[in-house]
Design an enzyme around this catalytic site. Structure first.
Site, PDB file in Angstrom:
ATOM      1  N   ARG A   1       0.828  -1.211   0.000  1.00  0.00           N
ATOM      2  CA  ARG A   1       0.000   0.000   0.000  1.00  0.00           C
ATOM      3  C   ARG A   1       0.858   1.255   0.000  1.00  0.00           C
ATOM      4  NH1 ARG A   1       2.672   2.062   3.210  1.00  0.00           N
ATOM      5  NH2 ARG A   1       2.741   1.837   5.453  1.00  0.00           N
TER       6      ARG A   1
ATOM      7  N   GLU B   1      -0.693  10.038   8.609  1.00  0.00           N
ATOM      8  CA  GLU B   1       0.457   9.219   9.031  1.00  0.00           C
ATOM      9  C   GLU B   1       0.607   9.230  10.550  1.00  0.00           C
ATOM     10  OE1 GLU B   1       1.630   6.720   7.197  1.00  0.00           O
ATOM     11  OE2 GLU B   1       2.223   8.194   5.679  1.00  0.00           O
ATOM     12  N   HIS B   2       0.826   8.048  11.101  1.00  0.00           N
ATOM     13  CA  HIS B   2       0.936   7.859  12.555  1.00  0.00           C
ATOM     14  C   HIS B   2      -0.347   8.297  13.265  1.00  0.00           C
ATOM     15  CE1 HIS B   2       5.077   6.428  12.768  1.00  0.00           C
ATOM     16  NE2 HIS B   2       5.297   7.214  11.735  1.00  0.00           N
TER      17      HIS B   2
ATOM     18  N   GLY C   1      11.005  -3.843   3.126  1.00  0.00           N
ATOM     19  CA  GLY C   1      11.467  -2.770   4.002  1.00  0.00           C
ATOM     20  C   GLY C   1      11.456  -1.394   3.353  1.00  0.00           C
TER      21      GLY C   1
ATOM     22  N   GLY D   1       8.830   0.631   3.051  1.00  0.00           N
ATOM     23  CA  GLY D   1       7.746   1.493   3.522  1.00  0.00           C
ATOM     24  C   GLY D   1       6.462   1.334   2.718  1.00  0.00           C
TER      25      GLY D   1
ATOM     26  N   ASP E   1      -2.091  -0.954   7.568  1.00  0.00           N
ATOM     27  CA  ASP E   1      -1.453  -1.705   6.481  1.00  0.00           C
ATOM     28  C   ASP E   1      -2.188  -3.013   6.179  1.00  0.00           C
ATOM     29  OD1 ASP E   1       0.308   0.347   6.862  1.00  0.00           O
ATOM     30  OD2 ASP E   1       1.902  -0.876   7.724  1.00  0.00           O
TER      31      ASP E   1
ATOM     32  N   TYR F   1       9.473   3.622  16.577  1.00  0.00           N
ATOM     33  CA  TYR F   1       8.028   3.436  16.402  1.00  0.00           C
ATOM     34  C   TYR F   1       7.320   3.163  17.735  1.00  0.00           C
ATOM     35  CZ  TYR F   1       3.643   2.044  14.199  1.00  0.00           C
ATOM     36  OH  TYR F   1       2.323   1.968  13.832  1.00  0.00           O
TER      37      TYR F   1
HETATM   38  C1  GLA Z   1       3.641   1.699   9.751  1.00  0.00           C
HETATM   39  C2  GLA Z   1       2.608   0.941  10.579  1.00  0.00           C
HETATM   40  C3  GLA Z   1       1.203   1.532  10.375  1.00  0.00           C
HETATM   41  C4  GLA Z   1       1.200   3.046  10.575  1.00  0.00           C
HETATM   42  C5  GLA Z   1       2.325   3.693   9.780  1.00  0.00           C
HETATM   43  C6  GLA Z   1       2.452   5.164  10.063  1.00  0.00           C
HETATM   44  O1  GLA Z   1       3.400   1.495   8.376  1.00  0.00           O
HETATM   45  O2  GLA Z   1       2.593  -0.421  10.219  1.00  0.00           O
HETATM   46  O3  GLA Z   1       0.295   0.905  11.250  1.00  0.00           O
HETATM   47  O4  GLA Z   1       1.268   3.365  11.928  1.00  0.00           O
HETATM   48  O5  GLA Z   1       3.585   3.091  10.036  1.00  0.00           O
HETATM   49  O6  GLA Z   1       1.320   5.848   9.638  1.00  0.00           O
END
Ligand code: GLA
Length: 385
Positions: A30, A36-37, A129, A131, A179, A229
């Site tokens: 995806r 984000e976050h 890895g 992202g 995700d 994280y």
């Molecule tokens: C990673 C995590 C997601 C989300 C993003 C940041 O991809 O797996 O759950 O928290 O970071 O938005």
């Protein structure tokens, strides 16, 4: 690179005596357009599933053995593993190689069963890895594979939650739901506005041929991801508690300002990002519905700046990629996407300037980037045998 399905079928025939696999499934990676976050704070996210996919092909066996092979570029050694199906007394546990933990975690948490032994090959076009949720796509592909061997009740939310649990317990990453959810629920032609508190979904069509989504992979990955994280997640939870809220989703800017003096400077900034990012994501969804790409792009840049300054999860390479992109006429906006500390940026632009944008990035960026121009794609499913 061969298509992952062809790659998986070739490796299956090579490894398992020329036989055709009985089952073939896929699950997508995806890209998150904005939000984000926010997922682990009960907020909104706006991701789309990608045409980059993880494929698993395989067949059940008579005994209780599971034999897995991966062809994924960059996966750790060994590329072949064998273990027994789990039982009450002998549950599966994480170990090495790391890539197999995502599969083992899903098998361990799969509710329907008992599952039979099987042979399977994994292949992927989702960069590991990078992202773009290579791990969620492997978890969801595994779940989809198990559904073919041993049917579950078909509850899709449960499917995403089980895959998230595998990530928590077998990969040790306390991720949110975004995700795994988008990898299950993705919809061709639409990004999905997901309310991560209620898990309600609103598809937002993204089919205007004049508009493109460009992903730029910085091809750098800073080691901070693993430790930072969980720290961010904890800071958010602590701040929500200090504000007397269940999660930061329930907090307003007024709530935050009222308690500013009693919060550490860092916690204030973390919460500032989350509260404003949730607002930006709702606004961006409205802008997309109205076709106001300019506003959407502006919100993307604000999101990036907030992730860089308040949340501190960007890095010089991502900042540089965003700065180069937004200078180009016809680019609406650009931002880092995913957890941060490397990986990819996502850029919304006029289709007519996509090639020029890639060219400019190649010329000006200090590293060696790769590009994907992508369209919103379907969530996980079964491939014809
Ligand atoms: C990673 C995590 C997601 C989300 C993003 C940041 O991809 O797996 O759950 O928290 O970071 O938005």
């Amino acid at each position: 690179m061969p298509a992952p399905e062809d790659d998986a079928r070739r490796a299956f025939a090579e490894t398992f005596g020329g036989k055709e696999p009985q089952v073939a499934v896929f699950a997508p990676g995806r890209v998150n357009l904005i939000g984000e976050h926010t997922d682990y704070n009960g907020g909104f996210v706006l991701p789309m599933a990608l045409p980059l996919i993880t494929v698993i092909v395989g067949s059940p066996r008579e005994d209780k053995k599971i034999c897995l092979v991966t062809t994924a570029e960059g996966a750790d050694e060994p590329r072949t593993v064998e273990f027994e199906t789990p039982s009450m007394n002998t549950p599966l546990t994480p170990g090495v190689p790391k890539w197999a933990n995502y599969v083992k975690g899903v098998i361990q948490h799969y509710k329907a069963g008992p599952i039979p032994g099987f042979n399977a090959v994994i292949a992927t076009s989702v960069p590991l890895g990078g992202g773009l949720s290579s791990s969620a796509s492997l978890e969801v592909a595994t779940y989809t594979f198990l559904q073919q061997l041993c049917q579950d009740d078909g509850n899709l939310v449960q499917k995403a939650l089980t895959c998230q649990k595998a990530e928590h317990t077998f990969a040790g990453v306390p991720c949110g739901i975004m995700d795994q959810f988008i990898s299950v629920m993705g919809k061709e032609g639409s990004a999905l506005l997901i309310d991560c508190r209620s898990l309600e979904v609103k598809p937002l069509p993204l089919t205007d041929p004049k508009l493109s989504v460009l992903i730029t992979n910085s091809n750098v990955r800073h080691e901070l991801t693993g430790s930072e994280y969980p720290t961010r997640r904890r800071q958010c939870e602590d701040t929500a508690k200090a504000l007397g809220k269940e999660s930061l989703r329930d907090a307003s800017m007024e709530d935050l300002e009222a308690k500013k003096d009693s919060l550490s400077e860092v916690c204030y900034r973390r919460a500032h990002h989350v509260i404003t990012e949730i607002q930006r994501t709702e606004k961006a969804a409205e802008a997309l519905e109205k076709g106001d790409y300019r506003l959407f792009g502006k919100l993307m840049v604000e999101s990036h700046n907030s992730l860089r300054d308040d949340y501190e999860v960007s890095c010089p390479e991502l900042d540089e990629l965003v700065s180069i992109a937004v200078e180009i006429p016809g680019v609406y906006g650009s931002r880092m996407t995913g957890g941060g500390f490397g990986g990819c940026t996502v850029t919304l632009l006029e289709t007519s300037v996509a090639e020029r944008t890639k060219q400019q990035i190649k010329e000006k960026f200090q590293g060696s980037p790769s590009f994907y121009i992508t369209k919103p794609s379907a969530g996980s499913g079964v491939l014809p045998p």
